[in-house]
Design an enzyme around this catalytic site. Sequence first.
Site, PDB file in Angstrom:
ATOM      1  N   LYS A 135       7.143   8.444  18.172  1.00 18.31           N
ATOM      2  CA  LYS A 135       8.145   7.407  18.400  1.00 18.31           C
ATOM      3  C   LYS A 135       8.218   7.222  19.797  1.00 18.31           C
ATOM      4  O   LYS A 135       8.501   6.085  20.047  1.00 18.31           O
ATOM      5  CB  LYS A 135       9.301   7.880  17.580  1.00 18.31           C
ATOM      6  N   LEU A 161       0.826  -1.130   0.066  1.00 23.66           N
ATOM      7  CA  LEU A 161      -0.046   0.155   0.118  1.00 23.66           C
ATOM      8  C   LEU A 161       1.055   1.151   0.209  1.00 23.66           C
ATOM      9  O   LEU A 161       1.431   1.527   1.029  1.00 23.66           O
ATOM     10  CB  LEU A 161      -0.901  -0.181   1.335  1.00 23.66           C
ATOM     11  N   GLY A 188      15.186  19.166   1.488  1.00 23.51           N
ATOM     12  CA  GLY A 188      14.109  17.957   1.535  1.00 23.51           C
ATOM     13  C   GLY A 188      14.146  17.436   2.840  1.00 23.51           C
ATOM     14  O   GLY A 188      13.536  16.459   3.081  1.00 23.51           O
ATOM     15  N   LEU A 219       3.443   3.600  -2.813  1.00 28.88           N
ATOM     16  CA  LEU A 219       4.909   3.404  -3.657  1.00 28.88           C
ATOM     17  C   LEU A 219       5.567   4.815  -3.729  1.00 28.88           C
ATOM     18  O   LEU A 219       5.867   5.506  -4.712  1.00 28.88           O
ATOM     19  CB  LEU A 219       4.482   2.895  -5.025  1.00 28.88           C
ATOM     20  N   GLY A 220       5.726   5.632  -2.606  1.00 26.74           N
ATOM     21  CA  GLY A 220       6.529   6.818  -2.152  1.00 26.74           C
ATOM     22  C   GLY A 220       7.797   6.366  -2.026  1.00 26.74           C
ATOM     23  O   GLY A 220       8.467   5.271  -2.689  1.00 26.74           O
TER      24      GLY A 220
END
EC number: 1.1.1.3
Lengths: 428, 428
Positions: free
Chosen positions: B205, B9, B187, B11-12
């Site tokens: 986290k 699920l 980025g 596809l980055g």
Amino acid sequence: MKPVKVGLLGLGTVGTGVVRILEGHQEDLSSQVGSPIIIEKIAVKHADKQRSIEIDPAKLTEDPWEVIRDPEIDVIVEVMGGVNGTREFMLEALNCGKHIVTANKDLMALYGSEILAKATEKQCDVFYEASVAGGIPIIRTLIEGFSSDRIIKIMGIVNGTTNYILTKMSQEGTSYEDALAEAKQLGYAEADPTSDVEGLDAARKMAILGTLGFRANVELSDVQVRGISSVSKEDIAYAKRLGYEMKLLGIADRDEEEFSISVQPTMVKKNHPIAAVNGVFNAVYVFGEAVGETMFYGAGAGEMPTATSVVADIVAVVKNLKLGVNGLKSIVPYKPKKLKSDEQICYKNFLLLQVADKAGVLAQITQAFAEYNVSLESVVQSPNADTPDAEIMIVTHRASKANMDQVLKYFEGLEVIRRVKSVYRVEG
Amino acid sequence: MKPVKVGLLGLGTVGTGVVRILEGHQEDLSSQVGSPIIIEKIAVKHADKQRSIEIDPAKLTEDPWEVIRDPEIDVIVEVMGGVNGTREFMLEALNCGKHIVTANKDLMALYGSEILAKATEKQCDVFYEASVAGGIPIIRTLIEGFSSDRIIKIMGIVNGTTNYILTKMSQEGTSYEDALAEAKQLGYAEADPTSDVEGLDAARKMAILGTLGFRANVELSDVQVRGISSVSKEDIAYAKRLGYEMKLLGIADRDEEEFSISVQPTMVKKNHPIAAVNGVFNAVYVFGEAVGETMFYGAGAGEMPTATSVVADIVAVVKNLKLGVNGLKSIVPYKPKKLKSDEQICYKNFLLLQVADKAGVLAQITQAFAEYNVSLESVVQSPNADTPDAEIMIVTHRASKANMDQVLKYFEGLEVIRRVKSVYRVEG
């Protein structure tokens, strides 16, 4: 639920820690695995020796076979050390269907493949997390954490004694002899420190890490070993001046399918994460094709850190027992072993030469490197105050071991070179 | 042997890395698990989008349900992110008997206990190594490596964006705004960086690490959060002058059974191993009662490091499939959650105060600390060149949060204090 019964071989430093954790964390452990884990029997050399923990005397025996062959016992925990004798105990324990947890790097480095084959045959677990880098779960990490990756390089500070000595020399300018004496006094070095300082202990651990990292059957004899006993104060001072720390590094690296494994004092660039690992601490740096740089740091020895790994392995055995899957998850090396030739082993080198202080010497020396295709990163010549000679310090670019050996052999016959004082591998 | 079929699920970035590893390391992977692992279907937003890897168009679908309900698929790999919608996909996948591998920290922090409970009910695996600290196998380490130990403290640099910004500010004297702008350009930060810079990503986290470390069901709302947007150049300069590095630390610690979890900019003593973790790298420092100090270091994000963890989880699912033991090894928190009160949460503090530059001020301030039982390690007063005021820098000994809050409240009414410029937790 029915308790799981453990038999201990040995009740020294690590064995004592194992008893402490199994008793102290009993509740936590049984919540995790669904039943109590109890120590049924312990084989010791002298049953009547004074100990720092209380042990029911009825559990002690001076006969290891009594533990190994006890039908009540599910898991044998080997923390007695040694190789001869111990190997036979392990094989017989497996024959009796017992699972094994061991902290014995010597055994696993020398007879690991035999013991693991027997374990597969008998569908038993053999776990040995504590055999490398004490409390750091590096074996699990290589087997499971990086199962998806292709490991390119492992660099390990896997011997605390030598790391203590080198740290002391680096931070306080102590001589090798004085640092070693202090390590002995503090209990970090044994009376006969040969195995540590000559790199044998580290080599055994690297054989284990290499086998897991490259999934090929690395043997101890595949590891090229050089210890730290020839490292001088002067070498360390040079290293620091150039921005390096001297570390006894186990290095396993590969290009495609060929790999090499070695242990040697290495000059590591100060900004590399492993350069900052000091004192008796251990660290294993792993570079994976996909994951890139990683490092795992912790206590490499000591009663409680090592016992943590032993008991984590016991927990793993017990979980497998509950699931009925013992002996089915061990990693069998499936790749052929292809060692690099000396032409394929490449790294940067540091050299310190004592040379005649006259015109043309530098030209002769740099000419020799050129002759054998070793290119140089830096060359610094300086007069040596104590002698009429000069000193030349050289850092090469990456060069093959074969070519470097030829350069060094050529230097032997070169009159202007009085002495090759030091040669070190350079990393980072 | 019959291939194992995986459905993706998303596809980055991470999904692309998963495809690369599954295809590139196919031989290694099938040697390990005994059968090929193939990607059967991939759900994407736009099937006709240009991609950096070649994908058989027949495998792409824009309907996630088609992947989730495909009876051929054994393992669902969720790398699409998001919480709403994704939660429903996960629950339905488990209902269909699929095992799940996810990299989704938001999902696991918010709905982890619901998803794990459903997985236990359906005897399915749910693995989520990639959800915390990318390529570092810290979840495995906490579950298995330290199964025998009692974890006392976890300190994590678990957000690369903020560590990049703070490193930049510390090493180059950049302002927060400029460092953030640069992180965006590279980025490392998103267009809306709120979740990173305000500490929410790290908090998620830490909720996951706290649950595993303390074996109690820590929820996101249990984590006290403060981000880095108020950290100034001046604060960083002060930290450096005192021998500290400023880091956004997630800290989970406990005394006996009570614990607290927080995320905040923290001044960490330079000789602490976590202080040297720079740039986008992550590290998790774990202190165990028995094992002592350990640290795990590596890339916290990025296509290939994160994909390494995802594929290691796929390997674990497939090994369990072969053994028929899926869903039987998940850790269910078995301890009651006991959060520390503000009286029990104790740490050292750094304060920077702008005060009136007149006699008796220091006495009034130190008196206030004494009043509320906060003892001081150091106090330095210096004139502020730009104003008629003075500056007072204070480092306290360990003090309870309750007492410190009282001191700060008292300061609000104290006329000589113009402004409390900064307050930071201090560690190491």
